[in-house]
Design a protein around this motif. Sequence first.
Motif, PDB file in Angstrom:
ATOM      1  N   MET A 196      29.325 -12.082  72.192  1.00  0.00           N
ATOM      2  CA  MET A 196      29.063 -12.950  73.353  1.00  0.00           C
ATOM      3  C   MET A 196      27.663 -13.514  73.215  1.00  0.00           C
ATOM      4  O   MET A 196      26.723 -12.788  72.910  1.00  0.00           O
ATOM      5  CB  MET A 196      29.180 -12.127  74.640  1.00  0.00           C
ATOM      6  CG  MET A 196      28.759 -12.880  75.867  1.00  0.00           C
ATOM      7  SD  MET A 196      29.363 -12.171  77.429  1.00  0.00           S
ATOM      8  CE  MET A 196      28.620 -10.557  77.462  1.00  0.00           C
ATOM      9  N   GLY A 236      36.643 -12.528  73.502  1.00  0.00           N
ATOM     10  CA  GLY A 236      35.462 -12.573  72.636  1.00  0.00           C
ATOM     11  C   GLY A 236      35.337 -11.295  71.833  1.00  0.00           C
ATOM     12  O   GLY A 236      35.209 -11.311  70.611  1.00  0.00           O
ATOM     13  N   ASN A 237      35.407 -10.191  72.555  1.00  0.00           N
ATOM     14  CA  ASN A 237      35.144  -8.893  71.945  1.00  0.00           C
ATOM     15  C   ASN A 237      36.099  -7.858  72.546  1.00  0.00           C
ATOM     16  O   ASN A 237      35.677  -6.887  73.142  1.00  0.00           O
ATOM     17  CB  ASN A 237      33.688  -8.536  72.274  1.00  0.00           C
ATOM     18  CG  ASN A 237      33.127  -7.569  71.275  1.00  0.00           C
ATOM     19  OD1 ASN A 237      33.785  -7.232  70.286  1.00  0.00           O
ATOM     20  ND2 ASN A 237      31.938  -7.078  71.546  1.00  0.00           N
ATOM     21  N   ASP A 267      34.706 -12.427  77.836  1.00  0.00           N
ATOM     22  CA  ASP A 267      34.324 -11.786  76.583  1.00  0.00           C
ATOM     23  C   ASP A 267      35.150 -10.519  76.346  1.00  0.00           C
ATOM     24  O   ASP A 267      35.596 -10.256  75.231  1.00  0.00           O
ATOM     25  CB  ASP A 267      32.827 -11.448  76.599  1.00  0.00           C
ATOM     26  CG  ASP A 267      32.343 -11.051  75.221  1.00  0.00           C
ATOM     27  OD1 ASP A 267      32.431 -11.916  74.323  1.00  0.00           O
ATOM     28  OD2 ASP A 267      31.926  -9.905  75.032  1.00  0.00           O
ATOM     29  N   LYS A 297      31.423 -12.237  81.264  1.00  0.00           N
ATOM     30  CA  LYS A 297      31.696 -10.870  80.832  1.00  0.00           C
ATOM     31  C   LYS A 297      33.198 -10.605  80.766  1.00  0.00           C
ATOM     32  O   LYS A 297      33.694  -9.975  79.827  1.00  0.00           O
ATOM     33  CB  LYS A 297      31.017  -9.862  81.766  1.00  0.00           C
ATOM     34  CG  LYS A 297      29.516  -9.770  81.492  1.00  0.00           C
ATOM     35  CD  LYS A 297      28.838  -8.697  82.326  1.00  0.00           C
ATOM     36  CE  LYS A 297      27.354  -8.596  81.952  1.00  0.00           C
ATOM     37  NZ  LYS A 297      26.551  -7.988  83.014  1.00  0.00           N
TER      38      LYS A 297
END
Length: 399
Positions: free
Chosen positions: A1, A185-186, A181, A178
């Motif tokens: 991120m 993203g993650n 992500d 957040k």
Amino acid sequence: MPTFKTLDDLGDITGKVALVRVDLNLPMKDGSASDVTRVEAVKPTILELSEKGAKVLLLAHFGRPGGKRSSVLSTSMVVGDVEGVLGKELMFIPEVSGPVVEQSIGILRNGDIGVLDNTRFWPGETDNDPDFAKAIAAHGDFYVNDAFSAAHRAHATTEGITHFLPSYAGRAMERELKALDSALGNPEAPVAAVVGGAKVSTKLDVLKNLVGRVQHLIIGGGMANTFLAARGVDVGKSLCEHDLTDTASAIMDEADHAGCTVHLPYDVVVAKEFAANPPSVRTCNVHEVAADEMILDVGPQATEALGDVLKTCRTLVWNGPLGAFEIEPFDAATVALAKTAAALTQDGSLVSVAGGGDTVAALAHAGVTEDVTYVSTAGGAFLEWMEGKELPGVKALSA
Ligand code: ADP
Ligand code: MG
């Protein structure tokens, strides 16, 4: 991120002027807002800055005035609604820069909140004109962006202004970034994506991006019909983009290469007319759809199997309903899978993030809005993020 500064990184802001980009593009009915969700979303940021003693100036667009003033598209139209949500009086300032803004700042006490006029009254906003951005920035000590929904546009008050002021993500922006992500993203694997809705053509880039990033691609809605047709299934009178069957095949090939399992319905709910509880409604195998029938929902067996797939996953990202959920009984698969996702989320085994105009409505209809991890109401920005694009308003906040 990408890392970005938040309100936690602000020092003492007593008496400082905060320029805060928010989304006040509220749906209106009879002169007042019919839905204030967007104001609720930015309330924590505004009140936090106000309580810390800043003079808070809100920047927002409202409708599409096309670079000219328009009395019905003034942000003064929503001041009453915003005051109602914040529980505080606001000062309306009919400019975004210049002596009127300067004088107004002189009148505001620490902690007071002002609303500048519609940023899109000036062509410099959508042109991302640096002079326009600089003139606005001149009034502030720092800039906060709390409008993720406008972050897919490189405009003066979403991108340009960050070149002239220290810039921070507001609380709503921080939460959204957040959540997104943690979903794409993650994410924690295995990841499932549900992509539904009416047409493949509106979500091609979404599908192409997801294929390489998720382990399970669940395709529902009208777009599943195009994928079924690509596999040689006769979908009768269903909504189907026959010109995109090759594209659908290519996406399935790509998924095979990437180790992503594509899930298509194997039983379906069909009817001869698109109406509530029509006499012709029945459930059948996908190979038994008659020439005069339309597929309007994923069938109960496939829906149960999809729930079992979610039970093996740690992360879910969802855009688009599985069926024509606005009309009973074609909401059944969407409601059932939404409830499964919500239950798994509550058990702590799944992170679930969803977005999209109709998806937000469908999850609300299923009664699970509060029980999934995050529901994005950002519309276009959410879809561009699903497409894997870098959003200029987010990039501009990256430290
Ligand atoms: P979102 O707004 O969440 O991105 P879309 O706009 O892509 O979602 O899709 C929602 C629409 O898809 C709904 O209006 C729904 O009725 C329609 N839809 C879903 N399944 C079908 C189907 N099998 N046949 C026709 N329309 C469908
Ligand atoms: Mg839609």
